[in-house]
Write an enzyme that holds these catalytic residues in place. Structure first.
Site, PDB file in Angstrom:
ATOM      1  N   ASP A   3       0.864  -1.169   0.000  1.00 47.40           N
ATOM      2  CA  ASP A   3       0.000   0.000   0.000  1.00 47.40           C
ATOM      3  C   ASP A   3       0.915   1.237   0.000  1.00 47.40           C
ATOM      4  OD1 ASP A   3      -3.157   0.670   1.685  1.00 47.40           O
ATOM      5  OD2 ASP A   3      -2.085   1.756   0.118  1.00 47.40           O
TER       6      ASP A   3
HETATM    7  C1  GLC Z   1      -4.245   4.377  -0.118  1.00 48.78           C
HETATM    8  C2  GLC Z   1      -5.164   3.248   0.304  1.00 48.78           C
HETATM    9  C3  GLC Z   1      -5.326   2.179  -0.733  1.00 48.78           C
HETATM   10  C4  GLC Z   1      -5.224   2.803  -2.102  1.00 48.78           C
HETATM   11  C5  GLC Z   1      -3.795   3.276  -2.273  1.00 48.78           C
HETATM   12  C6  GLC Z   1      -3.550   3.942  -3.626  1.00 48.78           C
HETATM   13  O1  GLC Z   1      -3.453   4.760   0.969  1.00 48.78           O
HETATM   14  O2  GLC Z   1      -4.883   2.609   1.544  1.00 48.78           O
HETATM   15  O3  GLC Z   1      -6.588   1.552  -0.492  1.00 48.78           O
HETATM   16  O4  GLC Z   1      -5.549   1.863  -3.093  1.00 48.78           O
HETATM   17  O5  GLC Z   1      -3.411   4.175  -1.243  1.00 48.78           O
HETATM   18  O6  GLC Z   1      -4.308   5.104  -3.718  1.00 48.78           O
END
Ligand code: GLC
Length: 705
Positions: free
Chosen positions: A262
């Protein structure tokens, strides 16, 4: 590209070029604007710009085209960039939030929404969506319940699989498909206190029983990517949790696709204090087989040296190979501009968004005040009466200015309507009282702003705001004929207001067609069919809460409610205000007794549950019969009741349908203390129900091995 040629391409890469494929940045590294969905701070060196593997957060086809063309013009090996985005419930045409979509209890509807989202996103150059979110949730203080499928593992698994089917279709090379990335692996929804990014500590039995099934479902449906979660499991942040990933994700679930961190999760291993340096962090994530580093410089700065010093070239080749295979599956080598600017029927998407929104709202209460008559003298009042802030927190390039508000929708349908939008500062209470007194019915619109739910939007209190509660008091004194419409990304605490209104409609965030859908539902042109995928608590003191209450040593029962030594509160009931699965319709449905084909189920055999459901009313509608069951004696504690099957049944006026559910022994399996998922011989009780707490009838069956 043929696999042999792809292998040659891999072997032709230098160490630095291989590492580059594992790096993901936002469009601003290419001088473009992009969606920022996390903390910034990375310093990816310019020199690696034309070696990176993927970009996240572009908006429009023109940006993708410009970045891809620029990249390929400088790329020695002509390996196209992968473009990823959070297409969570639509791209530009915004559908209801996932928790609202889950209220439909309808896999086909979810599949259609995912398919429509993919068409629009692919035409703007997106290849991968960071969806479905498959987190198991039971705490609405956590704002990300907005993106979830609710509190039941079987419902969440079925809907997660439907998202994957809808996004990916039957051929990823099709230019209207997206590769899906199921997230967040794993346990993120158990954040202590419902506070986002907080510590998680769950037992292995709980993890395998409730958190894993939706990921298993996504992988069985062919999901191409998995995203690691920010939290720790067994005390180790998932992004560095080699044991968990290797034994469970890559092992038990046999996931051999791309694993992406993430946002900044690799660098944040230093914040967890399980890594002292970026080198530590990169090494731990790489050892855990995280293939893509989203938005940090750990891999780009450190991984080449780590691979050289530890002779990890085979692991690096394996990671790059998974990424190249994904690009190849999407047909990017043949066409790096796949899907770009494909024609999209926006009008059809608008119709779809309307239909889906009418299936996602939930009618919690109706004391014969709804549906409205078009000539009703109506007051629409509240903080959300005229708002177009109804797309929800993950509405990507959706433009809330194009959304239709509740007031705008009702104005089109009702002839005598007054609208009073209120906000904290200048509330004209005398005007509101006069208008409420003069109206025949009052629609009170309240709830959350879209940024009050979603990521980094945890709430310790779930009541309506003070001015909203004051408004409901004022209205209830002036006019008893009131309907409460709540907008939110989560279950709210409505206990203090529930008795002051005659009807309650949960509108969640219904997307672009909010106003048209709510107007159609409130005036009876459409019938309600939504049911709660999450319980509505009486107070936050009950949280975390799920209808799947486990058996305990001193349960409260109808018989012992006056005793002292039982599991109860002194100042609150144990039950929720509104139960999982609850949802009313304008139709009146009656159910026959539940029948079972045998009272003895043998191993390798199956049984059939059947019953009739009749629409006794003058209005066609959907009934949602639900089947729950109790395994009467188990090796580890199990819920008193768990959802087993459900079906949205469309019935014309006076129509009766016979419904059948086929149940096999393996459908009743649960995770034992040794983590095996098996079904024990013994007594089972099956319930036909309208919600987790509203049982119609029950039958008993003995399972014999
Ligand atoms: C964010 C979220 C995740 C998302 C990613 C990209 O922090 O936790 O769900 O897909 O970053 O935006």
């Amino acid at each position: 590209m043929e696999i042999e040629k792809l292998k040659q391409r891999l072997l032709s890469l230098s160490l630095e070029e291989k590492v580059g494929q594992l790096v993901q940045v936002t469009p601003d590294f290419f001088g473009n604007k992009g969606e920022i969905t996390g903390p910034l701070g990375q310093k990816i060196a310019d020199s690696t710009r034309y070696q990176i593997g993927s970009v996240l957060g572009t908006h429009r086809a023109a940006e993708v085209k410009q970045i891809q063309a620029d990249y390929l013009a400088h790329s020695k090996h002509q390996i196209p960039l992968l473009f990823m985005a959070d297409v969570i419930h639509g791209y530009e045409t915004i559908f209801p939030i996932p928790l609202a979509l889950a209220s439909s209890f309808d896999e086909e509807l979810i599949e259609r929404v995912a398919q429509n989202s993919a068409v629009e996103a692919a035409s703007e150059g997106i290849h991968v969506t960071f969806s479905p979110m498959a987190d198991y949730v039971k705490d609405p203080r956590w704002g990300r319940v907005l993106e979830s499928n609710g509190e039941d593992p079987r419902l969440s698994t079925a809907l997660t699989k439907a998202y994957v089917r809808g996004y990916q279709g039957d051929d990823l090379k099709k230019e209207t498909s997206l590769a899906a990335c199921v997230k967040h692996f794993i346990g993120y929804g158990a954040a202590e206190g419902g506070r986002d990014y907080n510590t998680v500590d769950i037992s292995d039995v709980e993890l395998h029983q409730n958190y894993l099934p939706a990921f298993e479902g996504a992988i069985s449906a062919g999901v191409q990517l998995v995203m690691t979660s920010f939290n720790s499991v067994h005390g180790v942040p998932v992004t560095a949790n080699k044991a968990l990933i290797q034994s469970v994700l890559r092992g038990k679930l046999r996931f051999d696709g791309v694993l992406i961190s993430d946002w900044a999760a690799i660098a944040e291993l230093k914040n967890h204090r399980v890594a002292q340096t970026s080198r530590d962090a990169a090494k731990k994530a790489f050892d855990a087989s995280v293939d893509i580093d989203m938005m940090t410089d750990c891999y780009s700065e450190e991984l080449a040296a780590i691979v050289e010093e530890n002779h990890l070239m085979p692991q690096l080749d394996a990671a790059v190979w998974r990424i190249l295979l994904l690009k190849n599956e999407l047909g990017l080598f043949e066409n790096p501009y796949r899907g770009l600017e494909n024609k999209v029927d926006k009008d059809q998407l608008k119709v779809e968004a309307f239909e889906v929104a009418t299936r996602s709202a939930v009618l919690l209460k109706n004391e014969a005040i709804l549906p409205l008559k078009k000539e009703d003298k109506l007051l629409v009042v509240g903080t959300k009466a005229a708002t177009t802030d109804v797309l929800g927190a993950w509405s990507w390039i959706g433009d809330s200015d194009t959304a239709i508000s509740l007031a705008a929708g009702l104005e089109k349908e009702c002839s005598a309507i007054e609208i009073i939008a209120i906000d904290d500062e200048k509330t004209d209470w005398s005007k509101i009282k006069l208008a409420a007194h003069a109206a025949e019915k009052v629609v009170i619109a309240v709830g959350e702003d879209s940024q009050e739910a979603g990521e980094a939007a945890s709430r310790a209190k779930l009541n309506l705001s003070a001015i909203e509660q004051e408004l409901i008091d004022v209205i209830s004194h002036e006019n008893s004929e009131s309907i409460l419409v709540t907008f939110s990304g989560r279950p709210l605490v409505l206990t203090d207001v529930e008795e002051k209104v005659k009807a309650i409609v949960v509108a969640w965030f219904l997307g672009n067609q909010t106003g048209t859908a709510l107007a159609a539902l409130l005036t009876g042109q459409k019938n309600f069919s939504g049911h709660l995928p999450m319980s509505f608590p009486r107070s936050v003191g009950q949280l975390p809460y799920s209808y799947q209450e486990m058996s305990t040593g001193r349960p409260m029962t109808e018989e012992n409610a006056d005793q002292k030594y039982i599991s109860r509160y002194l100042d609150e009931e144990n039950s929720p205000l509104y139960a999982f699965g609850h949802g009313l319709s304008y139709s009146a449905f009656t159910y026959s007794e539940l029948r079972v084909s045998t009272d003895e189920l043998r191993s390798g055999c199956e049984l059939e549950l059947s019953f009739e459901v009749t629409n006794e009313s003058e209005l066609a509608g959907y009934a949602l019969p639900q089947i729950y069951f109790t395994d009467e004696y188990t090796e580890v504690i199990r819920p008193k009741r768990e959802l087993l099957a459900w079906q949205q049944v469309q019935l014309d006026c006076g129509e009766t349908k016979t419904i059948h559910f086929t149940i096999r022994p393996e459908d009743l399996a649960y995770v034992h203390s040794d983590l095996s998922r098996t079904t024990d011989p013994g007594e089972f009780r099956f319930y036909l129900a309208k919600s987790a707490l509203d049982i119609v009838s029950a039958v008993s069956v003995t399972y014999v091995e």
